[in-house]
Design a protein around this motif. Structure first.
Motif, PDB file in Angstrom:
ATOM      1  N   ASN A   3       0.832  -1.212   0.000  1.00  0.00           N
ATOM      2  CA  ASN A   3       0.000   0.000   0.000  1.00  0.00           C
ATOM      3  C   ASN A   3       0.859   1.252   0.000  1.00  0.00           C
ATOM      4  OD1 ASN A   3      -2.477  -1.285  -0.008  1.00  0.00           O
ATOM      5  ND2 ASN A   3      -2.583  -1.394   2.206  1.00  0.00           N
ATOM      6  N   THR A  18       1.590   9.166  -5.864  1.00  0.00           N
ATOM      7  CA  THR A  18       1.762  10.570  -5.531  1.00  0.00           C
ATOM      8  C   THR A  18       2.923  11.169  -6.327  1.00  0.00           C
ATOM      9  OG1 THR A  18       0.919  10.163  -3.322  1.00  0.00           O
ATOM     10  CG2 THR A  18       2.147  12.191  -3.643  1.00  0.00           C
ATOM     11  N   SER A  37       1.048   3.967  -3.049  1.00  0.00           N
ATOM     12  CA  SER A  37       0.677   5.340  -2.702  1.00  0.00           C
ATOM     13  C   SER A  37       1.825   6.306  -2.985  1.00  0.00           C
ATOM     14  CB  SER A  37       0.280   5.408  -1.233  1.00  0.00           C
ATOM     15  OG  SER A  37      -0.008   6.730  -0.863  1.00  0.00           O
TER      16      SER A  37
END
Length: 102
Positions: free
Chosen positions: A88, A96, A92
């Motif tokens: 995760n 980003t 992420s």
């Protein structure tokens, strides 16, 4: 002129970004992926146990090949556990980072 048109097409911004709630079944998909992750973690624990047994067996019998394979299996299982736990955060982070590319 054709090269300039190709470069111009590369610069096109489609304006697509992730949005929650666009498709039905998103919660089900999250549950399925979470379950797959759980099974992978459990399988990794099993692989680490088997690698530990092979490592110990190879050490006590003097089989250097089996001992090396047990060590290698333990390192691979540890790496897989690291990737599964960090999945995760990695996705992420790179998602980003990808939004900052202009």
């Amino acid at each position: 002129m054709i090269l300039a048109e190709a470069v111009n097409q590369l610069a096109y911004d489609p304006g697509v970004s992730p949005a929650e709630g666009g498709l039905p079944g998103l919660s089900v998909l999250k549950q399925v992926v979470s379950s797959i992750n759980l099974f992978a973690v459990i399988a990794t624990v099993g692989a680490l146990c088997v690698a530990g047994i092979v490592w110990a067996w190879g050490h006590h019998t003097g089989s250097h090949g089996a001992e090396a394979k047990g060590k290698q299996g333990a390192l691979v299982a540890a790496g897989v556990a690291l990737l599964l736990g960090a999945a995760n955060g990695l996705v992420s982070f790179f998602s980003t980072l990808g939004t900052q590319v202009k």
